[in-house]
Design an enzyme around this catalytic site. Structure first.
Site, PDB file in Angstrom:
ATOM      1  N   LYS A   1      36.572  40.343 121.326  1.00 34.52           N
ATOM      2  CA  LYS A   1      35.432  40.486 122.245  1.00 34.52           C
ATOM      3  C   LYS A   1      35.872  40.736 123.683  1.00 34.52           C
ATOM      4  O   LYS A   1      35.227  41.498 124.409  1.00 34.52           O
ATOM      5  CB  LYS A   1      34.530  39.258 122.156  1.00 34.52           C
ATOM      6  CG  LYS A   1      33.810  39.189 120.811  1.00 34.52           C
ATOM      7  CD  LYS A   1      32.836  38.067 120.722  1.00 34.52           C
ATOM      8  CE  LYS A   1      32.427  37.834 119.282  1.00 34.52           C
ATOM      9  NZ  LYS A   1      31.740  38.978 118.671  1.00 34.52           N
TER      10      LYS A   1
ATOM     11  N   ALA B   1      38.751  42.248 124.758  1.00 39.21           N
ATOM     12  CA  ALA B   1      39.243  43.622 124.848  1.00 39.21           C
ATOM     13  C   ALA B   1      38.093  44.618 124.729  1.00 39.21           C
ATOM     14  O   ALA B   1      38.022  45.607 125.471  1.00 39.21           O
ATOM     15  CB  ALA B   1      40.267  43.868 123.745  1.00 39.21           C
ATOM     16  N   ASN B   2      37.171  44.363 123.806  1.00 42.51           N
ATOM     17  CA  ASN B   2      36.033  45.281 123.626  1.00 42.51           C
ATOM     18  C   ASN B   2      35.220  45.398 124.911  1.00 42.51           C
ATOM     19  O   ASN B   2      34.833  46.490 125.326  1.00 42.51           O
ATOM     20  CB  ASN B   2      35.097  44.774 122.518  1.00 42.51           C
ATOM     21  CG  ASN B   2      35.716  44.864 121.138  1.00 42.51           C
ATOM     22  OD1 ASN B   2      36.756  45.487 120.964  1.00 42.51           O
ATOM     23  ND2 ASN B   2      35.088  44.234 120.158  1.00 42.51           N
TER      24      ASN B   2
ATOM     25  N   GLY C   1      16.093  45.113 120.480  1.00 42.33           N
ATOM     26  CA  GLY C   1      16.422  45.266 121.902  1.00 42.33           C
ATOM     27  C   GLY C   1      16.816  43.956 122.549  1.00 42.33           C
ATOM     28  O   GLY C   1      17.557  43.173 121.968  1.00 42.33           O
TER      29      GLY C   1
ATOM     30  N   THR D   1      29.043  46.599 114.610  1.00 43.98           N
ATOM     31  CA  THR D   1      30.143  45.792 115.158  1.00 43.98           C
ATOM     32  C   THR D   1      30.422  46.225 116.603  1.00 43.98           C
ATOM     33  O   THR D   1      30.626  47.408 116.866  1.00 43.98           O
ATOM     34  CB  THR D   1      31.433  45.990 114.319  1.00 43.98           C
ATOM     35  OG1 THR D   1      31.111  45.886 112.939  1.00 43.98           O
ATOM     36  CG2 THR D   1      32.486  44.960 114.685  1.00 43.98           C
TER      37      THR D   1
ATOM     38  N   ASP E   1      29.120  43.558 122.449  1.00 46.36           N
ATOM     39  CA  ASP E   1      30.174  43.745 123.461  1.00 46.36           C
ATOM     40  C   ASP E   1      29.848  44.947 124.347  1.00 46.36           C
ATOM     41  O   ASP E   1      30.090  44.920 125.553  1.00 46.36           O
ATOM     42  CB  ASP E   1      31.532  43.969 122.780  1.00 46.36           C
ATOM     43  CG  ASP E   1      31.972  42.746 121.988  1.00 46.36           C
ATOM     44  OD1 ASP E   1      31.571  41.629 122.358  1.00 46.36           O
ATOM     45  OD2 ASP E   1      32.693  42.927 120.985  1.00 46.36           O
TER      46      ASP E   1
ATOM     47  N   GLY F   1      33.363  51.088 113.731  1.00 43.61           N
ATOM     48  CA  GLY F   1      34.363  50.435 114.575  1.00 43.61           C
ATOM     49  C   GLY F   1      33.717  49.824 115.802  1.00 43.61           C
ATOM     50  O   GLY F   1      32.594  50.184 116.167  1.00 43.61           O
TER      51      GLY F   1
END
Ligand code: ATP
Ligand code: RIB
Length: 294
Positions: free
Chosen positions: A40, A42-43, A216, A239, A243, A278
């Site tokens: 999370k 890094a994302n 939303g 996924t 993030d 991804g």
């Protein structure tokens, strides 16, 4: 533009896609396997950088075969990694993600993320004070947030916490956070309530911003409950949608935009992210948000 620091996790994501989920003791055939870079922290740092934010990631990886891949990746994405903690003798964090009709189930093995701890926090504290906007999640030890957030709050910094994976948080810590961005499942655990979402939101106006998947985002603007609807898109893999929302929201906050505009920007970016497989692979770039019709 203000400088953004993300203090959070870094993972390698291993995706397995199937049309059937196995029960205990059962084996099923999958139809796809792929890897992506995730975690999370890094994302959210990548989401910020792709949307033009000035961002540095504070976190830990193992001194393993993933190290060069990750360092090159962050450099290509223009995510600052001057203070990255490379830890000997442990593996980089890993997430095992079952994909089933655009929805996911995730098991995380934290590995090096455990070292984004109080010791590391003490080392980076002075560097952190040079940043303006802070982004945290809960995939690193809670002691890190408990050490850093009071210091940052004392220095009047903007602090955004995406409380995922959810755990009940101490009231003092919550009070020091500027914005909290749970999803609708995390919301109840983090704020420890049994009521309707709207009854709790009214107690945290312009602060708690709840993401509700394809419905939303909902929050209280000081006068009333406001829903910012998601855009209608064909979801392939959700996924990293949360993030992307939090990263984009943070970019808009760092530019001093009004809160509703920050949320709309986050929703717009997140809706684009679900159209690809991804976590980071689907995150949009700044020019995509300008050119795609709403
Ligand atoms: P994840 O943990 O998978 O990263 P999340 O559970 O934290 O996501 P969600 O509430 O599912 O977060 O999604 C975040 C935002 O992404 C939503 O508020 C919405 O704007 C957008 N989004 C998610 N799913 C869809 C969808 N099917 N269609 C359009 N937008 C979506
Ligand atoms: O929010 C999605 C992320 O959660 C994945 O990238 C995975 O690494 C887990 O941390």
């Amino acid at each position: 533009m203000k400088r953004i620091a993300v203090v959070g996790s870094i993972n390698i994501d291993y995706f397995v896609e199937s049309n059937k989920l196995p029960k205990f003791g059962e084996t099923v055939m999958g139809n796809n396997f792929f890897m992506d870079l995730g975690g999370k922290g890094a994302n959210q740092a990548v989401a910020v950088a792709r949307l033009g934010g000035d961002v540095t990631l504070f976190g830990s990886i193992g001194n393993d075969e993933q190290r060069v891949l990750l360092i090159n990746h962050f450099q290509n994405e223009k995510v600052g990694i001057d203070h990255l903690n490379v830890v000997e003798g442990v593996s980089t964090g890993a997430a095992f993600i079952q994909l089933f009709h655009s929805e996911n189930r995730i098991i995380i093995v934290p590995g090096a993320n455990e070292y984004t701890n109080a010791n590391y926090s003490k080392k980076i504290k002075n560097q952190l004070l040079q940043y303006d906007v802070f982004l945290f999640q809960l995939e690193i030890p809670i002691e890190t947030l408990e050490f850093l957030i009071p210091i940052l709050h004392e220095h009047n910094k903007t602090i955004i916490l995406d409380p995922a994976p959810a755990e009940k948080l101490d009231k003092d810590l919550l009070d020091q956070v500027t914005y909290l961005t749970p999803n609708e499942h995390e919301f109840a655990t983090v704020l420890g309530h049994e009521e309707k979402i709207s009854d709790t939101l009214i107690k945290y106006p312009n602060k708690v911003i709840v993401t509700c998947g394809e419905k939303g985002v909902v929050y209280h603007n000081g006068n009333k409950i406001v829903t910012i609807p998601a855009r209608k898109v064909k979801a392939i893999d959700t996924t990293g949608a949360g993030d992307t929302f939090t990263g984009a929201f943070t970019v808009a906050v760092s530019k001093g935009k009004p809160l509703e505009e920050c949320i709309q920007y986050g929703v717009y970016a997140a809706s684009l992210s679900v159209m690809k497989k991804g976590a980071q692979a689907g995150m949009p770039f700044h020019d995509q948000l300008e050119t795609v019709e709403g």
